[in-house]
Design a protein around this motif. Structure first.
Motif, mmCIF file in Angstrom:
data_model
loop_
_atom_site.group_PDB
_atom_site.id
_atom_site.type_symbol
_atom_site.label_atom_id
_atom_site.label_comp_id
_atom_site.label_asym_id
_atom_site.label_seq_id
_atom_site.Cartn_x
_atom_site.Cartn_y
_atom_site.Cartn_z
ATOM 1 N N TYR A 25 4.983 15.865 5.513
ATOM 2 C CA TYR A 25 5.996 16.819 5.946
ATOM 3 C C TYR A 25 7.399 16.428 5.479
ATOM 4 N N ARG A 26 7.583 15.146 5.093
ATOM 5 C CA ARG A 26 8.880 14.706 4.594
ATOM 6 C C ARG A 26 9.002 14.833 3.078
ATOM 7 N N SER A 27 7.916 15.196 2.416
ATOM 8 C CA SER A 27 7.923 15.240 0.957
ATOM 9 C C SER A 27 8.842 16.334 0.422
ATOM 10 N N GLU A 28 9.615 15.963 -0.618
ATOM 11 C CA GLU A 28 10.508 16.921 -1.284
ATOM 12 C C GLU A 28 10.152 17.085 -2.753
ATOM 13 N N GLY A 29 9.046 16.498 -3.184
ATOM 14 C CA GLY A 29 8.634 16.609 -4.572
ATOM 15 C C GLY A 29 7.542 15.606 -4.886
ATOM 16 N N SER A 30 6.986 15.701 -6.098
ATOM 17 C CA SER A 30 5.904 14.813 -6.492
ATOM 18 C C SER A 30 6.451 13.555 -7.165
ATOM 19 N N LEU A 31 5.663 12.498 -7.117
ATOM 20 C CA LEU A 31 6.054 11.244 -7.753
ATOM 21 C C LEU A 31 6.203 11.426 -9.260
ATOM 22 N N SER A 32 5.256 12.137 -9.881
ATOM 23 C CA SER A 32 5.309 12.322 -11.329
ATOM 24 C C SER A 32 6.589 13.047 -11.750
ATOM 25 N N ASP A 33 6.953 14.094 -11.027
ATOM 26 C CA ASP A 33 8.188 14.824 -11.349
ATOM 27 C C ASP A 33 9.410 13.916 -11.157
ATOM 28 N N TYR A 34 9.360 13.068 -10.135
ATOM 29 C CA TYR A 34 10.473 12.141 -9.876
ATOM 30 C C TYR A 34 10.618 11.159 -11.037
ATOM 31 N N LEU A 35 9.494 10.641 -11.515
ATOM 32 C CA LEU A 35 9.526 9.704 -12.637
ATOM 33 C C LEU A 35 10.102 10.357 -13.888
ATOM 34 N N VAL A 36 9.677 11.569 -14.157
ATOM 35 C CA VAL A 36 10.178 12.280 -15.341
ATOM 36 C C VAL A 36 11.673 12.552 -15.213
ATOM 37 N N SER A 37 12.100 13.024 -14.040
ATOM 38 C CA SER A 37 13.507 13.387 -13.855
ATOM 39 C C SER A 37 14.432 12.186 -13.962
ATOM 40 N N HIS A 38 13.910 10.986 -13.664
ATOM 41 C CA HIS A 38 14.733 9.778 -13.758
ATOM 42 C C HIS A 38 14.401 8.942 -14.990
ATOM 43 N N MET A 93 0.831 -1.210 0.000
ATOM 44 C CA MET A 93 0.000 0.000 0.000
ATOM 45 C C MET A 93 0.864 1.258 0.000
ATOM 46 N N THR A 94 2.056 1.159 0.578
ATOM 47 C CA THR A 94 2.997 2.277 0.621
ATOM 48 C C THR A 94 4.372 1.766 0.199
ATOM 49 N N GLY A 95 5.354 2.669 0.176
ATOM 50 C CA GLY A 95 6.702 2.249 -0.163
ATOM 51 C C GLY A 95 6.998 2.286 -1.644
ATOM 52 N N TYR A 96 6.229 3.058 -2.404
ATOM 53 C CA TYR A 96 6.448 3.086 -3.863
ATOM 54 C C TYR A 96 7.825 3.614 -4.242
ATOM 55 N N GLN A 97 8.369 4.534 -3.450
ATOM 56 C CA GLN A 97 9.693 5.058 -3.799
ATOM 57 C C GLN A 97 10.772 3.997 -3.578
ATOM 58 N N GLU A 98 10.644 3.224 -2.501
ATOM 59 C CA GLU A 98 11.584 2.134 -2.273
ATOM 60 C C GLU A 98 11.478 1.081 -3.376
ATOM 61 N N ILE A 99 10.265 0.834 -3.839
ATOM 62 C CA ILE A 99 10.064 -0.118 -4.933
ATOM 63 C C ILE A 99 10.700 0.404 -6.221
ATOM 64 N N LEU A 100 10.486 1.672 -6.517
ATOM 65 C CA LEU A 100 11.059 2.271 -7.727
ATOM 66 C C LEU A 100 12.582 2.177 -7.755
ATOM 67 N N GLU A 142 -4.339 4.244 -5.383
ATOM 68 C CA GLU A 142 -3.764 5.592 -5.510
ATOM 69 C C GLU A 142 -2.315 5.573 -5.031
ATOM 70 N N ILE A 143 -1.426 6.015 -5.877
ATOM 71 C CA ILE A 143 0.000 6.018 -5.596
ATOM 72 C C ILE A 143 0.541 7.438 -5.757
ATOM 73 N N GLY A 144 1.419 7.846 -4.844
ATOM 74 C CA GLY A 144 2.064 9.153 -4.955
ATOM 75 C C GLY A 144 1.554 10.194 -3.997
ATOM 76 N N ASN A 145 0.612 9.825 -3.115
ATOM 77 C CA ASN A 145 -0.051 10.837 -2.277
ATOM 78 C C ASN A 145 0.874 11.451 -1.226
ATOM 79 N N TYR A 146 1.972 10.782 -0.845
ATOM 80 C CA TYR A 146 2.874 11.381 0.142
ATOM 81 C C TYR A 146 4.191 11.854 -0.476
ATOM 82 N N GLY A 147 4.261 11.894 -1.800
ATOM 83 C CA GLY A 147 5.418 12.462 -2.474
ATOM 84 C C GLY A 147 6.647 11.576 -2.428
ATOM 85 N N VAL A 148 7.809 12.192 -2.617
ATOM 86 C CA VAL A 148 9.086 11.473 -2.598
ATOM 87 C C VAL A 148 10.099 12.271 -1.785
ATOM 88 N N ASN A 149 11.151 11.584 -1.312
ATOM 89 C CA ASN A 149 12.221 12.290 -0.612
ATOM 90 C C ASN A 149 13.516 11.494 -0.732
#
Length: 387
Positions: free
Chosen positions: A101-114, A45-52, A68-75
């Motif tokens: 409060y730990r978010s440093e950006g959106s998931l979509s922006d992270y995907l594009v940047s990488h 349910m969570t941990g999408y950034q670790e999975i990516l 729904e994925i991306g609701n707490y952003g990335v860091n």
């Protein structure tokens, strides 16, 4: 659903085609282009950034079952490798809001940047049901070729995972010293941690290692050196290790004959602990065989039983191959079982004490039920040094 209420209405069209002829049409929420890979699913349910950022997903297009994925952003603190290694990402809905409060950006922006291709707005329940029924399949994800027949043909002709050495695509080129410990969320407190040159020295063989593993080893007061998975037994022993760790990694373990040979030579010399790919490689080094699972085990909710105590652990898992029980040599005993399908989830070498598990006790993300395995490795190194 009315177009005005569709969060992906303005995004470019993307398509996911499977080798069985199924095509899903959605919207691109990542980079543009085209990729192929084995289409799999993860039930977390969570941990999408670790999975990516888990290198074990190299060569795979990962579908998230949670809607729904991306609701707490990335860091930066939660990444498990310097960049994503997976081929593509599939979600039902990519959240437009990153609220934490730990978010440093959106998931979509992270995907594009990488440069990660991702598709949203498809029926992920239907996709996951197809994979569970038919098994993991080769697929193509594209934002540039939107012709169904063309994509299906590409999927049929794309390479699978069996017989490929994907480890060489994600392991480090050179050795390095690891100094980072755990963050405040999973800090380990030791009563009397060793220090300096007196601390145990753990050499990690990196086949595509998640970074929370060396964090755990370092947090227990060890010195940690990371070597590429192709390192020889001689190169490893030149480091004067107190113990050797065998990491996770992507794909089929059987083509990694260089690792089988190295591990077999290490077993009589030093304590050995393996996780996931490391578990499979330990078994192969002892003469066992592995096989490909129908759709694999991927999630943070996989029940495993420790046979000696009957204790049940809820574990994080990510693998598409498993050790074949009928091929297990006499020198290995089964220590853990996966309670979903009764496959082997842990083994121990009867003579050397080397052990391994087919799951992720470092739990990034996931439950902390299996942290005791790092303590078990620590105890084994301590006992060996005192012998």
């Amino acid at each position: 659903m009315p177009e005005s209420n569709n969060p992906h209405a303005d995004a470019p069209v993307a398509k996911l085609a499977l080798e069985d002829g199924t095509v899903y049409t959605g919207k691109s929420v990542g980079a543009g282009g085209e990729v192929s890979g084995e289409v799999v699913f993860n039930t977390a349910m969570t941990g999408y950034q670790e999975i990516l950022t888990d290198p074990s997903y190299c060569g795979q297009i990962v579908t998230m079952t949670y809607p729904e994925i991306g609701n707490y952003g990335v860091n930066e603190a939660d990444i498990e490798h310097q960049k994503p290694a997976l081929s593509g990402f599939v979600v039902r809905e990519s959240s437009r809001i990153a609220s934490n409060y730990r978010s440093e950006g959106s998931l979509s922006d992270y995907l594009v940047s990488h440069n990660v291709l991702a598709i949203a707005g498809i029926d992920t329940r239907a996709l996951v049901r197809r994979i569970r029924t038919e098994g993991a399949m080769r697929g193509v994800l594209s934002t540039v070729d939107l012709d169904d027949e063309s994509l299906i043909e590409k999927a049929k002709n794309s390479p699978g995972l069996v017989g490929r050495d994907l480890v060489r695509e994600v392991m480090p080129a050179q050795h390095s010293v690891w100094e980072q410990g755990l963050d405040e969320w999973t800090a380990v407190h030791l009563e009397d941690p060793p220090a300096g040159d007196d601390a145990p020295h753990v050499v990690c063989l990196d086949f595509g290692m998640k970074w929370n593993i060396p964090r755990h080893i370092r947090a227990r007061g060890n010195r940690v050196t990371i070597l590429p998975g192709t390192a020889s037994a001689e190169e490893i022993m030149q480091q004067n290790p107190s113990g050797v760790f065998l990491s996770n990694g992507p794909g089929d373990p059987e083509p990694l004959e260089y690792a089988h040979k190295t591990i077999a030579e290490l077993l009589p010399q030093v304590p050995v602990f393996g996780i996931c790919m490391g578990h499979q490689l330990l078994a192969l080094a002892c003469g066992a065989k592995t096989f490909k699972l129908k759709f694999g085990h991927r999630g943070v909710n996989q029940p495993v039983q420790e046979l000696a105590t009957s204790k049940v652990e809820i574990t994080t898992q990510n693998h598409g191959f498993a050790v074949e029980e009928e091929s297990l040599p006499d020198c290995l005993e089964i220590t853990h079982r996966n309670l979903n399908d009764n496959t082997i989830a842990g083994v121990r070498h009867k003579e050397t004490g080397a052990f391994s598990v087919q799951y992720h006790p470092e739990a990034a993300s996931g439950p902390h039920d299996s942290h005791y395995l790092f303590e078990q490795f620590q105890k084994q190194m301590r006992q060996t040094s005192q012998a």
